[in-house]
Design a protein around this motif. Structure first.
Motif, PDB file in Angstrom:
ATOM      1  N   VAL A   1       0.839  -1.205   0.000  1.00 46.71           N
ATOM      2  CA  VAL A   1       0.000   0.000   0.000  1.00 46.71           C
ATOM      3  C   VAL A   1       0.874   1.255   0.000  1.00 46.71           C
ATOM      4  N   GLY A   2       1.929   1.219   0.803  1.00 46.47           N
ATOM      5  CA  GLY A   2       2.833   2.361   0.880  1.00 46.47           C
ATOM      6  C   GLY A   2       3.489   2.657  -0.448  1.00 46.47           C
ATOM      7  N   ARG A   3       3.909   1.582  -1.156  1.00 44.69           N
ATOM      8  CA  ARG A   3       4.570   1.777  -2.450  1.00 44.69           C
ATOM      9  C   ARG A   3       3.593   2.334  -3.478  1.00 44.69           C
ATOM     10  N   GLN A   4       2.349   1.849  -3.433  1.00 49.49           N
ATOM     11  CA  GLN A   4       1.341   2.342  -4.369  1.00 49.49           C
ATOM     12  C   GLN A   4       1.051   3.829  -4.135  1.00 49.49           C
ATOM     13  N   ARG A   5       1.000   4.209  -2.826  1.00 46.29           N
ATOM     14  CA  ARG A   5       0.752   5.612  -2.497  1.00 46.29           C
ATOM     15  C   ARG A   5       1.897   6.491  -2.982  1.00 46.29           C
ATOM     16  N   ASP A   6       3.152   6.054  -2.761  1.00 44.54           N
ATOM     17  CA  ASP A   6       4.312   6.822  -3.213  1.00 44.54           C
ATOM     18  C   ASP A   6       4.315   6.955  -4.726  1.00 44.54           C
ATOM     19  N   HIS A   7       3.951   5.854  -5.420  1.00 45.59           N
ATOM     20  CA  HIS A   7       3.915   5.867  -6.875  1.00 45.59           C
ATOM     21  C   HIS A   7       2.847   6.852  -7.365  1.00 45.59           C
ATOM     22  N   LEU A   8       1.688   6.869  -6.673  1.00 44.54           N
ATOM     23  CA  LEU A   8       0.601   7.765  -7.049  1.00 44.54           C
ATOM     24  C   LEU A   8       1.007   9.232  -6.854  1.00 44.54           C
ATOM     25  N   VAL A   9       1.676   9.522  -5.726  1.00 40.93           N
ATOM     26  CA  VAL A   9       2.135  10.882  -5.457  1.00 40.93           C
ATOM     27  C   VAL A   9       3.146  11.321  -6.514  1.00 40.93           C
ATOM     28  N   THR A  10       4.060  10.417  -6.893  1.00 43.37           N
ATOM     29  CA  THR A  10       5.061  10.729  -7.914  1.00 43.37           C
ATOM     30  C   THR A  10       4.399  11.051  -9.251  1.00 43.37           C
ATOM     31  N   LYS A  11       3.385  10.271  -9.608  1.00 45.05           N
ATOM     32  CA  LYS A  11       2.679  10.494 -10.870  1.00 45.05           C
ATOM     33  C   LYS A  11       1.945  11.840 -10.850  1.00 45.05           C
ATOM     34  N   LEU A  12       1.344  12.151  -9.683  1.00 43.34           N
ATOM     35  CA  LEU A  12       0.638  13.432  -9.562  1.00 43.34           C
ATOM     36  C   LEU A  12       1.609  14.604  -9.713  1.00 43.34           C
ATOM     37  N   HIS A  13       2.809  14.462  -9.121  1.00 44.02           N
ATOM     38  CA  HIS A  13       3.814  15.513  -9.263  1.00 44.02           C
ATOM     39  C   HIS A  13       4.199  15.695 -10.724  1.00 44.02           C
ATOM     40  N   GLU A  14       4.347  14.596 -11.443  1.00 44.54           N
ATOM     41  CA  GLU A  14       4.722  14.667 -12.857  1.00 44.54           C
ATOM     42  C   GLU A  14       3.643  15.350 -13.682  1.00 44.54           C
ATOM     43  N   ILE A  15       2.367  15.071 -13.320  1.00 40.58           N
ATOM     44  CA  ILE A  15       1.247  15.662 -14.062  1.00 40.58           C
ATOM     45  C   ILE A  15       1.128  17.160 -13.776  1.00 40.58           C
ATOM     46  N   LEU A  16       1.317  17.524 -12.483  1.00 42.04           N
ATOM     47  CA  LEU A  16       1.109  18.917 -12.071  1.00 42.04           C
ATOM     48  C   LEU A  16       2.291  19.835 -12.369  1.00 42.04           C
ATOM     49  N   ARG A  17       3.500  19.273 -12.491  1.00 46.05           N
ATOM     50  CA  ARG A  17       4.698  20.084 -12.624  1.00 46.05           C
ATOM     51  C   ARG A  17       4.608  21.138 -13.742  1.00 46.05           C
ATOM     52  N   PRO A  18       4.094  20.791 -14.938  1.00 50.99           N
ATOM     53  CA  PRO A  18       4.028  21.812 -15.998  1.00 50.99           C
ATOM     54  C   PRO A  18       3.109  22.986 -15.661  1.00 50.99           C
ATOM     55  N   PHE A  19       2.176  22.769 -14.735  1.00 49.25           N
ATOM     56  CA  PHE A  19       1.211  23.822 -14.391  1.00 49.25           C
ATOM     57  C   PHE A  19       1.657  24.658 -13.189  1.00 49.25           C
ATOM     58  N   LEU A  20       2.767  24.308 -12.565  1.00 51.17           N
ATOM     59  CA  LEU A  20       3.234  25.006 -11.378  1.00 51.17           C
ATOM     60  C   LEU A  20       4.410  25.921 -11.704  1.00 51.17           C
ATOM     61  N   LEU A  21       4.280  26.641 -12.799  1.00 50.38           N
ATOM     62  CA  LEU A  21       5.337  27.559 -13.214  1.00 50.38           C
ATOM     63  C   LEU A  21       5.273  28.836 -12.385  1.00 50.38           C
ATOM     64  N   ARG A  22       6.429  29.363 -12.062  1.00 49.69           N
ATOM     65  CA  ARG A  22       6.482  30.643 -11.336  1.00 49.69           C
ATOM     66  C   ARG A  22       6.219  31.766 -12.318  1.00 49.69           C
ATOM     67  N   ARG A  23       5.202  32.581 -12.008  1.00 49.31           N
ATOM     68  CA  ARG A  23       4.850  33.673 -12.900  1.00 49.31           C
ATOM     69  C   ARG A  23       5.046  35.016 -12.191  1.00 49.31           C
ATOM     70  N   LEU A  24       5.430  36.016 -12.963  1.00 51.07           N
ATOM     71  CA  LEU A  24       5.593  37.358 -12.415  1.00 51.07           C
ATOM     72  C   LEU A  24       4.238  38.033 -12.278  1.00 51.07           C
ATOM     73  N   LYS A  25       4.159  38.972 -11.356  1.00 54.92           N
ATOM     74  CA  LYS A  25       2.891  39.656 -11.101  1.00 54.92           C
ATOM     75  C   LYS A  25       2.383  40.352 -12.363  1.00 54.92           C
ATOM     76  N   LYS A  26       3.302  40.925 -13.158  1.00 55.76           N
ATOM     77  CA  LYS A  26       2.885  41.643 -14.364  1.00 55.76           C
ATOM     78  C   LYS A  26       2.287  40.711 -15.416  1.00 55.76           C
ATOM     79  N   ASP A  27       2.632  39.410 -15.335  1.00 61.88           N
ATOM     80  CA  ASP A  27       2.078  38.441 -16.277  1.00 61.88           C
ATOM     81  C   ASP A  27       0.667  38.011 -15.885  1.00 61.88           C
TER      82      ASP A  27
END
Length: 225
Positions: A1-27
């Motif tokens: 169960v622990g390994r499945q949870r870690d794998h799921l968290v890793t996959k979520l990070h991979e999916i979300l990473r492109p959307f977590l870009l640092r943006r400037l206030k002017k943008d």
């Protein structure tokens, strides 16, 4: 169960990473006016130029004594003539950082209040700028590294009748927040907020100001070397 949870968290990070870009206030806030930086040079006054020469010749302490100025620092020690760079920096900002001449037993700033402005080229320029900004409805932040410089600025703001706040390393948390809230209150008559560059910026939100004046930037010659 622990390994499945870690794998799921890793996959979520991979999916979300492109959307977590640092943006400037002017943008993000497209209606925000573009920031503009202007470097303004102010010539020194005759008084400053005279002190500047004395600093370089290491005759400052003797000259101050002849003008009725106690040649001691804030902590009571004799003014050092070895630290030429620091003394030159004080002179270029405002000669009262070195010492304030007395006239008939009164300090010059008390006897002739306008001397606070006319003694320093940077103060003469800032005074003109603030007069225009006040008339145009701006709100201004003024930064300085030296708390003694803030003391002299307070004399200027009182002379001009400006509503102001001050934040430095000696301001407690409650007073700090009270001033910030009061400055940001819509319709507040507070025009200038003075800050020491070493006061710490954590939790400071002064978004109601539209202009920042860096009177003198943070400077540490030993660290710069």
């Amino acid at each position: 169960v622990g390994r499945q949870r870690d794998h799921l968290v890793t996959k979520l990070h991979e999916i979300l990473r492109p959307f977590l870009l640092r943006r400037l206030k002017k943008d993000v806030m497209l209606d925000l006016p573009p920031k503009r930086e202007v470097v303004v040079y102010a010539p020194m006054t005759e008084f400053q130029l005279g002190l500047d020469d004395l600093v370089r010749q290491k005759k400052l302490r003797e000259a101050l004594a002849s003008m009725g100025i106690d040649a001691k620092g804030a902590s009571g020690e004799l003014l050092s003539e070895k630290n030429i760079l620091m003394n030159l920096r004080k002179v270029s900002n405002h000669p009262f950082l070195i010492g304030e001449p007395s006239v008939g037993g009164q300090y010059l700033g008390e006897a002739v209040p306008e001397a606070i402005v006319t003694s320093s080229g940077k103060f003469k320029l800032m005074d003109r700028m603030l007069t225009r900004m006040k008339a145009d409805g701006h709100k201004v932040l003024v930064f300085s590294q030296m708390t003694r410089m803030l003391d002299i600025m307070e004399d200027l703001f009182r002379l001009r009748g400006y509503g102001y706040c001050r934040l430095d390393g000696g301001t407690n948390i409650d007073e700090r927040q009270r001033q910030i809230d009061e400055f940001n209150t819509p319709g507040s008559d507070l025009f200038v907020f003075m800050l020491s560059t070493r006061a710490g910026g954590l939790g400071i939100n002064l978004a109601s100001a539209d202009t920042v004046i860096l009177f003198d930037s943070d400077w540490n010659p030993t660290q710069d070397q």
